[in-house]
Design a protein around this motif. Sequence first.
Motif, PDB file in Angstrom:
ATOM      1  N   GLU A  73      44.236  30.358  34.175  1.00 26.07           N
ATOM      2  CA  GLU A  73      43.323  29.924  33.771  1.00 26.07           C
ATOM      3  C   GLU A  73      43.004  28.061  33.783  1.00 26.07           C
ATOM      4  N   LYS A 122      35.548  31.615  28.821  1.00 21.29           N
ATOM      5  CA  LYS A 122      36.732  31.895  29.292  1.00 21.29           C
ATOM      6  C   LYS A 122      37.228  32.412  29.909  1.00 21.29           C
ATOM      7  N   ASN A 169      36.209  36.439  32.295  1.00 24.38           N
ATOM      8  CA  ASN A 169      36.541  36.867  33.000  1.00 24.38           C
ATOM      9  C   ASN A 169      36.786  38.623  33.050  1.00 24.38           C
TER      10      ASN A 169
END
Length: 407
Positions: A41, A361, A365
């Motif tokens: 990430e 985040k 995903n």
Amino acid sequence: MMRTKINVKYLDHQDIQEADAILRSCVHCGFCNATCPTYQELGDERDGPRGRIYLIKQMLETGSVSEKTQRHLDRCLTCRSCETTCPSGVKYGRLAEIGRDIMETEVARPADQKLTRWLLRQILPYSNRFGFLLRLGQLFRTFLPRDLKAKVPVKQVKLSMPAPQPQSHLRRMLVLEGCAQPSATPNTNIAATRVLDKLGISLFSAPKAGCCGAVSYHMTAHEEGLGFMRRNIDAWWPDIESGIEAIVINASGCGSMVKEYGEKLSHDPHYAAKAKRVSDLTYDLSEILIKEDLGKLGLKKLGHKTAVHCPCSLQHAQQLGGHVEQILQQAGIELSRTQNGHLCCGSAGTYSILQPELSQKLLSNKLTDLTVGNPDQIVTANIGCQLHLESRSTIPVKHWIELLDMS
């Protein structure tokens, strides 16, 4: 092999020899970065396992550590995906544990971080406190801000069938009820009890058992965490002596910790032997059911396509990836295609609270990866992952044992 020269100030630390051996086992190959969620990430070497290993090495050799090092170690999920990939068998999770313990004594945290961590340790491990606050949140859920509202799970309607009495079968197993599970997802343990009852196994809990100790231990409050472990051992010991077959854990995060009781208490002369016995008796629910004749359940095929999320604590820490999928396929449940199953959902115990931006985040995903096959529902094996996924999922999220109970 990595060369090390530990600073004299750390030579008396009880775990320093273990940390030194782990550091020396690293060959710098970088395979770990390829499966690290935070490195994928952020793209920063210091936010991958190899970089964090170097940061810990630097701290142990120089005797100094900065807030930057603290930030990069804090961002680690301790998902242990790197351990599954590592060709040298580096015990990264254990090294991170030791490194964080030393770092906590070297770098003072800001007051707000200290308060947040203290509050988490005062609430999450105590089921009554957590349950009260959860009920309060559910009562006023409609009026909460959107982001906070998403973190409060909708109240479950408990299954109506009462749990069988613990003496109704010759085969008897203990269950760890957990901290959040009884109030947030009560149907998990009820469903497990009902399914095992059909298989001729009585599942019951010890009233005085509680938090597995993971919340405190993973936030470097080691003695506090060890206290929870000793309490559980004391609570379980009479039933262990009476001949229970196993200690069953329905939350893989808790299971990973209880399986390490023997290691964590190995230096305690009063509990070392008992702790090892507890660890030897501890099994994830999937380990129990994968050996049983599921034909006894009289399963009926469900028409819902299901995506399986295998928690990091199950696939990387306990090395039981694929167990849940095998059980559900044997039960006739159609599994949906997923991708990047080795990557963390971002829950990781208290991580979703302490690192909210990065956690969200990773959650985004993960939901994309889980729904690529257009499933009707998602199942998982850990309460933290379940609540985290549920907070933003547009389809139902359950514990996988509920499917066996429903069918």
